[in-house]
Structure formats: C-alpha cells, structure tokens
Design a protein around this motif. Structure first.
Motif, PDB file in Angstrom:
ATOM      1  N   PHE A  99       0.839  -1.209   0.000  1.00  0.00           N
ATOM      2  CA  PHE A  99       0.000   0.000   0.000  1.00  0.00           C
ATOM      3  C   PHE A  99       0.875   1.261   0.000  1.00  0.00           C
ATOM      4  O   PHE A  99       0.661   2.179  -0.794  1.00  0.00           O
ATOM      5  N   ILE A 100       1.862   1.298   0.873  1.00  0.00           N
ATOM      6  CA  ILE A 100       2.755   2.462   0.972  1.00  0.00           C
ATOM      7  C   ILE A 100       3.546   2.641  -0.313  1.00  0.00           C
ATOM      8  O   ILE A 100       3.720   3.769  -0.805  1.00  0.00           O
ATOM      9  N   GLU A 101       4.006   1.540  -0.876  1.00  0.00           N
ATOM     10  CA  GLU A 101       4.762   1.609  -2.135  1.00  0.00           C
ATOM     11  C   GLU A 101       3.888   2.158  -3.263  1.00  0.00           C
ATOM     12  O   GLU A 101       4.326   3.048  -4.018  1.00  0.00           O
ATOM     13  N   LEU A 102       2.665   1.647  -3.384  1.00  0.00           N
ATOM     14  CA  LEU A 102       1.748   2.139  -4.425  1.00  0.00           C
ATOM     15  C   LEU A 102       1.417   3.621  -4.212  1.00  0.00           C
ATOM     16  O   LEU A 102       1.406   4.405  -5.169  1.00  0.00           O
ATOM     17  N   GLN A 103       1.141   3.967  -2.986  1.00  0.00           N
ATOM     18  CA  GLN A 103       0.773   5.349  -2.679  1.00  0.00           C
ATOM     19  C   GLN A 103       1.930   6.302  -2.965  1.00  0.00           C
ATOM     20  O   GLN A 103       1.742   7.347  -3.566  1.00  0.00           O
ATOM     21  N   THR A 104       3.133   5.924  -2.569  1.00  0.00           N
ATOM     22  CA  THR A 104       4.316   6.763  -2.799  1.00  0.00           C
ATOM     23  C   THR A 104       4.582   6.931  -4.289  1.00  0.00           C
ATOM     24  O   THR A 104       4.842   8.044  -4.776  1.00  0.00           O
ATOM     25  N   ASP A 105       4.495   5.827  -5.020  1.00  0.00           N
ATOM     26  CA  ASP A 105       4.711   5.866  -6.469  1.00  0.00           C
ATOM     27  C   ASP A 105       3.657   6.757  -7.145  1.00  0.00           C
ATOM     28  O   ASP A 105       3.980   7.565  -8.020  1.00  0.00           O
ATOM     29  N   PHE A 106       2.403   6.609  -6.734  1.00  0.00           N
ATOM     30  CA  PHE A 106       1.315   7.409  -7.318  1.00  0.00           C
ATOM     31  C   PHE A 106       1.532   8.896  -7.049  1.00  0.00           C
ATOM     32  O   PHE A 106       1.402   9.724  -7.969  1.00  0.00           O
ATOM     33  N   LEU A 107       1.856   9.246  -5.834  1.00  0.00           N
ATOM     34  CA  LEU A 107       2.063  10.652  -5.493  1.00  0.00           C
ATOM     35  C   LEU A 107       3.242  11.249  -6.259  1.00  0.00           C
ATOM     36  O   LEU A 107       3.171  12.386  -6.734  1.00  0.00           O
ATOM     37  N   ARG A 108       4.331  10.482  -6.378  1.00  0.00           N
ATOM     38  CA  ARG A 108       5.494  10.967  -7.136  1.00  0.00           C
ATOM     39  C   ARG A 108       5.105  11.238  -8.581  1.00  0.00           C
ATOM     40  O   ARG A 108       5.425  12.292  -9.145  1.00  0.00           O
ATOM     41  N   LYS A 109       4.383  10.277  -9.190  1.00  0.00           N
ATOM     42  CA  LYS A 109       3.966  10.458 -10.589  1.00  0.00           C
ATOM     43  C   LYS A 109       3.014  11.638 -10.738  1.00  0.00           C
ATOM     44  O   LYS A 109       3.098  12.393 -11.715  1.00  0.00           O
ATOM     45  N   GLN A 110       2.119  11.821  -9.791  1.00  0.00           N
ATOM     46  CA  GLN A 110       1.171  12.936  -9.865  1.00  0.00           C
ATOM     47  C   GLN A 110       1.881  14.280  -9.742  1.00  0.00           C
ATOM     48  O   GLN A 110       1.551  15.222 -10.451  1.00  0.00           O
ATOM     49  N   VAL A 111       2.871  14.363  -8.862  1.00  0.00           N
ATOM     50  CA  VAL A 111       3.624  15.608  -8.726  1.00  0.00           C
ATOM     51  C   VAL A 111       4.375  15.909 -10.021  1.00  0.00           C
ATOM     52  O   VAL A 111       4.371  17.046 -10.517  1.00  0.00           O
ATOM     53  N   GLU A 112       5.011  14.890 -10.596  1.00  0.00           N
ATOM     54  CA  GLU A 112       5.729  15.080 -11.863  1.00  0.00           C
ATOM     55  C   GLU A 112       4.767  15.509 -12.974  1.00  0.00           C
ATOM     56  O   GLU A 112       5.068  16.418 -13.757  1.00  0.00           O
ATOM     57  N   LYS A 113       3.622  14.849 -13.015  1.00  0.00           N
ATOM     58  CA  LYS A 113       2.626  15.166 -14.045  1.00  0.00           C
ATOM     59  C   LYS A 113       2.094  16.593 -13.849  1.00  0.00           C
ATOM     60  O   LYS A 113       1.906  17.329 -14.826  1.00  0.00           O
ATOM     61  N   THR A 114       1.883  16.984 -12.613  1.00  0.00           N
ATOM     62  CA  THR A 114       1.386  18.335 -12.322  1.00  0.00           C
ATOM     63  C   THR A 114       2.402  19.393 -12.748  1.00  0.00           C
ATOM     64  O   THR A 114       2.032  20.417 -13.337  1.00  0.00           O
ATOM     65  N   VAL A 115       3.662  19.139 -12.487  1.00  0.00           N
ATOM     66  CA  VAL A 115       4.716  20.076 -12.908  1.00  0.00           C
ATOM     67  C   VAL A 115       4.754  20.172 -14.434  1.00  0.00           C
ATOM     68  O   VAL A 115       4.822  21.266 -15.004  1.00  0.00           O
ATOM     69  N   GLU A 116       4.678  19.027 -15.102  1.00  0.00           N
ATOM     70  CA  GLU A 116       4.693  19.005 -16.567  1.00  0.00           C
ATOM     71  C   GLU A 116       3.477  19.741 -17.135  1.00  0.00           C
ATOM     72  O   GLU A 116       3.608  20.548 -18.069  1.00  0.00           O
ATOM     73  N   GLN A 117       2.307  19.484 -16.567  1.00  0.00           N
ATOM     74  CA  GLN A 117       1.092  20.156 -17.031  1.00  0.00           C
ATOM     75  C   GLN A 117       1.172  21.663 -16.787  1.00  0.00           C
ATOM     76  O   GLN A 117       0.744  22.455 -17.631  1.00  0.00           O
ATOM     77  N   GLY A 118       1.735  22.047 -15.662  1.00  0.00           N
ATOM     78  CA  GLY A 118       1.907  23.471 -15.368  1.00  0.00           C
ATOM     79  C   GLY A 118       2.786  24.159 -16.393  1.00  0.00           C
ATOM     80  O   GLY A 118       2.483  25.272 -16.845  1.00  0.00           O
ATOM     81  N   LYS A 119       3.870  23.490 -16.782  1.00  0.00           N
ATOM     82  CA  LYS A 119       4.766  24.058 -17.805  1.00  0.00           C
ATOM     83  C   LYS A 119       4.042  24.187 -19.142  1.00  0.00           C
ATOM     84  O   LYS A 119       4.192  25.193 -19.853  1.00  0.00           O
ATOM     85  N   GLU A 120       3.260  23.165 -19.497  1.00  0.00           N
ATOM     86  CA  GLU A 120       2.512  23.205 -20.759  1.00  0.00           C
ATOM     87  C   GLU A 120       1.492  24.344 -20.751  1.00  0.00           C
ATOM     88  O   GLU A 120       1.356  25.071 -21.742  1.00  0.00           O
ATOM     89  N   PHE A 121       0.777  24.496 -19.628  1.00  0.00           N
ATOM     90  CA  PHE A 121      -0.199  25.580 -19.534  1.00  0.00           C
ATOM     91  C   PHE A 121       0.477  26.941 -19.595  1.00  0.00           C
ATOM     92  O   PHE A 121      -0.022  27.861 -20.249  1.00  0.00           O
ATOM     93  N   GLN A 122       1.612  27.071 -18.925  1.00  0.00           N
ATOM     94  CA  GLN A 122       2.330  28.339 -18.937  1.00  0.00           C
ATOM     95  C   GLN A 122       2.776  28.679 -20.357  1.00  0.00           C
ATOM     96  O   GLN A 122       2.636  29.817 -20.795  1.00  0.00           O
TER      97      GLN A 122
END
Length: 150
Positions: A99-122
């Motif tokens: 559970f912790i491994e899945l949650q950590t992996d998901f959060l890391r990917k979401q943060v990376e995706k959010t940063v990428e999406q932010g750059k695209e929007f900017q």
C-alpha cells in the motif's frame, strides 16, 4: 457733382481694403478646412486599422481560450484516469508495505505530471497572450512611426 464723384471714389477705395481682408480670411478658412479634412482622413484610417486589430485580437483570444480549455479537459481526464487506476490498484493490495509503495509511487507520478502540465499551460498561456496582443501592438507601432514621421 465733384463732391459726389470724390465721395464715390473714396467709398470704392475703402471697399478694396475689406475685400483684401475678406480674401485673406477666406484663404485661411480654406486652409483650415483642408487640414481638417486631412486630419479626419487620418483619424478614420487609424480607427479602421484599430478596429481590424481588435477583431483579430478577439478572434485569436477565442481560439486561444478554446485551446486552453481543451488542454485543461485533457489534463483533468488524465488525472481522473490515473486516480481511478490507482484506486483499482489499491483495492488489490495485500500488505501495508505494498500500500505504501503504491501510494508513494502514485504521489510521485502525480507531482511530476502536475509540474509538466503546469509548464505546458504556462507555455500555452504565454503564446496566447503574445498572439492576442500582436495585432494591437502592430497598430500601435505603426501609429508611433507615423507620428515620428509627421
């Protein structure tokens, strides 16, 4: 009779002075009218160019707004799909460490995706702002050049 002839000659002579003044006033008035016509013509041309630039800017703004909306929808869809996939994976968890491994992996990917999406929007927003302001900027620069020439 000589007095009458002298008076007529004097009146005729005095009448010439107002005629010359009238001619000068008429010339000044005609020059003023011509200058007003030229100024009105320049104003009309400038107003027409500004109207076209504004129409172009509004059309560009509409297009840019649609593109940003589509990017937003695509990002929301991707995030929702990732969240549902994560929830499905969490349902199949067999241990707290998994559970912790899945949650950590998901959060890391979401943060990376959010940063990428932010750059695209900017980038998209910056391009949209430049595209929207370009016609107005062009008209403004043209007007400034014409003022410097005049």
């Amino acid at each position: 009779m000589t007095k009458t002839a002298d008076k007529t000659a004097e009146i005729t002579e005095n009448a010439k002075v107002p005629t010359e003044a009238t001619d000068q006033i008429l010339a000044v008035a005609e020059k003023g009218v011509e200058q007003s016509k030229e100024a009105l013509s320049k104003l009309a041309t400038g107003a027409e160019a500004t109207q076209k630039a504004l129409e172009s800017s509004f059309e560009t703004a509409k297009t840019a707004s649609n593109e940003l909306s589509l990017k937003t929808i695509a990002a929301l869809r991707a995030n929702a799909e990732a969240s549902f996939a994560h929830l499905e994976a969490l349902v199949a968890v067999k241990s707290p460490s998994e559970f912790i491994e899945l949650q950590t992996d998901f959060l890391r990917k979401q943060v990376e995706k959010t940063v990428e999406q932010g750059k695209e929007f900017q980038a998209a927003a910056t391009k949209a702002a430049e595209d929207v302001s370009k016609p107005i900027k062009d008209v403004y620069e043209k007007a400034i050049k014409e003022l410097k020439v005049a």
